[in-house]
Design an enzyme around this catalytic site. Structure first.
Site, PDB file in Angstrom:
ATOM      1  CD  GLU A 142      -1.363  -0.661   7.373  1.00 19.65           C
ATOM      2  OE1 GLU A 142      -1.955   0.028   8.218  1.00 19.65           O
ATOM      3  OE2 GLU A 142      -1.719  -0.740   6.190  1.00 19.65           O
ATOM      4  CD  GLU A 143       1.706   2.378   7.358  1.00 22.85           C
ATOM      5  OE1 GLU A 143       2.274   1.982   6.322  1.00 22.85           O
ATOM      6  OE2 GLU A 143       0.470   2.457   7.454  1.00 22.85           O
ATOM      7  CG  ASP A 169      -1.853  -1.072   1.376  1.00 27.84           C
ATOM      8  OD1 ASP A 169      -2.253  -1.596   0.319  1.00 27.84           O
ATOM      9  OD2 ASP A 169      -2.224  -1.431   2.517  1.00 27.84           O
ATOM     10  CD  GLU A 178      -6.170  -3.619   8.977  1.00 29.01           C
ATOM     11  OE1 GLU A 178      -6.298  -2.425   8.635  1.00 29.01           O
ATOM     12  OE2 GLU A 178      -6.161  -4.547   8.145  1.00 29.01           O
ATOM     13  CG  ASP A 193      -0.780   5.578   6.365  1.00 28.69           C
ATOM     14  OD1 ASP A 193      -1.729   5.360   7.128  1.00 28.69           O
ATOM     15  OD2 ASP A 193      -0.827   5.378   5.133  1.00 28.69           O
ATOM     16  CG  ASP A 195      -3.939  -0.008  10.949  1.00 31.84           C
ATOM     17  OD1 ASP A 195      -3.255   0.942  10.521  1.00 31.84           O
ATOM     18  OD2 ASP A 195      -4.940  -0.452  10.345  1.00 31.84           O
ATOM     19  CG  LEU A 248      -4.258   7.245  10.019  1.00 31.25           C
ATOM     20  CD1 LEU A 248      -4.488   8.018  11.306  1.00 31.25           C
ATOM     21  CD2 LEU A 248      -3.882   8.205   8.919  1.00 31.25           C
ATOM     22  CG  ASP A 249      -8.322   1.067   9.896  1.00 29.22           C
ATOM     23  OD1 ASP A 249      -7.888   0.205   9.118  1.00 29.22           O
ATOM     24  OD2 ASP A 249      -9.535   1.319  10.036  1.00 29.22           O
TER      25      ASP A 249
HETATM   26  P1  AHG Z   1      -5.307   0.807   6.182  1.00 30.88           P
HETATM   27  O1  AHG Z   1      -5.727   2.193   5.825  1.00 30.88           O
HETATM   28  O2  AHG Z   1      -4.785   0.708   7.595  1.00 30.88           O
HETATM   29  O3  AHG Z   1      -4.368   0.188   5.187  1.00 30.88           O
HETATM   30  O4  AHG Z   1      -6.595  -0.133   6.216  1.00 30.88           O
HETATM   31  C1  AHG Z   1      -7.457  -0.100   5.140  1.00 30.88           C
HETATM   32  C2  AHG Z   1      -8.575  -1.073   5.301  1.00 30.88           C
HETATM   33  C3  AHG Z   1      -9.665  -0.749   6.274  1.00 30.88           C
HETATM   34  O5  AHG Z   1      -9.615   0.455   6.914  1.00 30.88           O
HETATM   35  C4  AHG Z   1     -10.945  -0.788   5.475  1.00 30.88           C
HETATM   36  O6  AHG Z   1     -11.900  -1.564   6.106  1.00 30.88           O
HETATM   37  C5  AHG Z   1     -10.526  -1.390   4.185  1.00 30.88           C
HETATM   38  O7  AHG Z   1      -9.171  -1.163   4.049  1.00 30.88           O
HETATM   39  C6  AHG Z   1     -11.260  -0.798   3.045  1.00 30.88           C
HETATM   40  O8  AHG Z   1     -10.982  -1.551   1.946  1.00 30.88           O
HETATM   41  P2  AHG Z   1     -11.772  -1.382   0.565  1.00 30.88           P
HETATM   42  O9  AHG Z   1     -11.433  -0.017   0.060  1.00 30.88           O
HETATM   43  O10 AHG Z   1     -11.196  -2.486  -0.268  1.00 30.88           O
HETATM   44  O11 AHG Z   1     -13.245  -1.585   0.831  1.00 30.88           O
HETATM   45 MN    MN Z   2      -5.984  -0.593   8.612  1.00 26.19          MN
HETATM   46 MN    MN Z   3      -3.109   1.717   8.440  1.00 25.10          MN
END
Ligand code: AHG
Ligand code: MN
Ligand code: MN
Length: 334
Positions: free
Chosen positions: A96-97, A67, A282, A73, A118, A120-121
């Site tokens: 995560e990072e 990602d 998560e 983040d 995590d 920043l989710d």
């Molecule tokens: P993060 O920002 O920590 O990488 O997590 C992202 C996750 C979570 O927050 C969310 O439920 C999901 O990604 C959303 O995914 P989609 O856009 O595929 O629905």
């Molecule tokens: Mn997350």
């Molecule tokens: Mn995150």
């Protein structure tokens, strides 16, 4: 009539009281939770001011899940890392990072706990005024090795000591469990303290909200499609149809599911054969909170808390909610 509530139960007091009444407590967990809550207050402020500071965008780096890393983040990761490292109350951190589990050199031999975060989710929602959050999981160190490290994290969620999350939304909340129920705190920015909002939260056994990213429909198996479709029939006796809600920030979708009930799904699919969400920071911590509130959480077949992680950034399917809703799911996919 205007009513001024005197906040007698701040998070600090609440944690200290629990420590005082637990004869086995050494105070380390209290210190660790207090440090996380301090980090969360700082991140809340960073999130609120990111736009005016010009840090809504992405850096040029990617993390171990491939990602893109947003500036926020990175900021959130550094805040938690620096605060936790200087606290001296844990031995190793998985974020995560960060590609690897990092060790806190001075204390890692003695430390009782390790932490997975995590920072920043929901970072894809940064800049659009949708809530984001922080998730954390605290394990007791296995002490197989003198120095804390990645193997300390390879424990099932059933071994968790504590876990929780914060949501930076219309309010900033801090929800945690140390295995004695789930407690909810709200940040009062005027005094800079988390104040008790609800002790012993519980998720309704059955709800009326379905939370899933239906854009993944083409990648689901037929049983998942049939299950999601089943909520769209009209049947007043069974409380159908359910209402649809999907924010796309796990913490926000989870927080609503915990408070209002219903079911949240991010199942495995052909696009994400092992699931999209990450097990250690998560799904395990949120499954722990959901079960402590009387709900259930499965990875598709098994309780999330029974899954033994094999690597620190492992992915997982995630279906959680009230007992009846998750049991309906299990019945329909078996
Ligand atoms: P993060 O920002 O920590 O990488 O997590 C992202 C996750 C979570 O927050 C969310 O439920 C999901 O990604 C959303 O995914 P989609 O856009 O595929 O629905
Ligand atoms: Mn997350
Ligand atoms: Mn995150």
């Amino acid at each position: 009539m205007e009513k001024f509530m005197i906040p007698t139960w701040t998070l600090q007091r609440f944690l200290r009281e629990r420590e005082r009444t637990n004869p086995e407590s050494t105070g380390e967990l209290t210190q660790l939770l207090a440090s996380i809550s301090l980090g969360v207050k700082i991140i809340s402020q960073m999130v609120a001011t990111a736009g005016i500071r010009g840090v809504h965008g992405y850096s040029s780096r990617i993390n171990s899940s491939n990602d893109k890393i947003a500036f926020l983040d990175d900021e959130a990761d550094r805040v938690l890392f620096d605060i936790l490292q200087s606290s001296g109350h844990f031995g190793s951190i998985v974020s995560e990072e960060r590609n690897d589990a990092e060790v806190t050199s001075e204390w890692s031999d003695e430390a009782k706990y390790v932490v997975a975060i995590d920072p920043l989710d929901g970072s894809s929602n940064i800049g659009s005024n949708i809530p984001v959050g922080t998730i954390f999981a605290i394990f007791r160190r296995k002490k197989e090795h003198r120095r804390a490290g990645p193997t300390d994290f390879l424990q099932p969620g059933s071994a968790l000591v504590a876990a929780g999350y914060s949501v930076y939304g219309a309010k900033t909340s801090f929800v945690y469990s140390a295995g004695d129920g789930v407690h909810d705190f709200t940040l009062d920015p005027s005094i800079g303290e988390f104040v008790l909002a609800q002790e012993q939260m519980s998720v309704p056994q059955r709800g009326s909200i379905l939370s899933v990213n239906e854009g993944n429909w083409p990648y689901w198996d037929q049983k998942t499609r049939d299950f999601v479709m089943s909520f769209k029939q009209e049947d007043s006796e069974r409380g159908l149809p359910y209402t649809g809600r999907y924010v796309g920030s796990l913490v926000a979708d989870f927080d609503r599911t915990l408070r209002r009930g219903g079911i949240f799904l991010y199942p495995r699919s052909t696009k994400h054969p092992n699931g999209r969400l990450r097990l250690l920071y998560e799904t395990i911590p949120l499954a722990f909170v959901m079960e402590q509130a009387g709900g259930r959480a499965v990875d598709g077949d098994l309780p999330v808390l029974s899954v033994m992680p094999e690597s620190i950034h492992q992915r997982s399917g995630f279906i959680c909610g009230g007992v009846d809703d998750v049991e309906d799911y299990l019945r329909s996919i078996r």
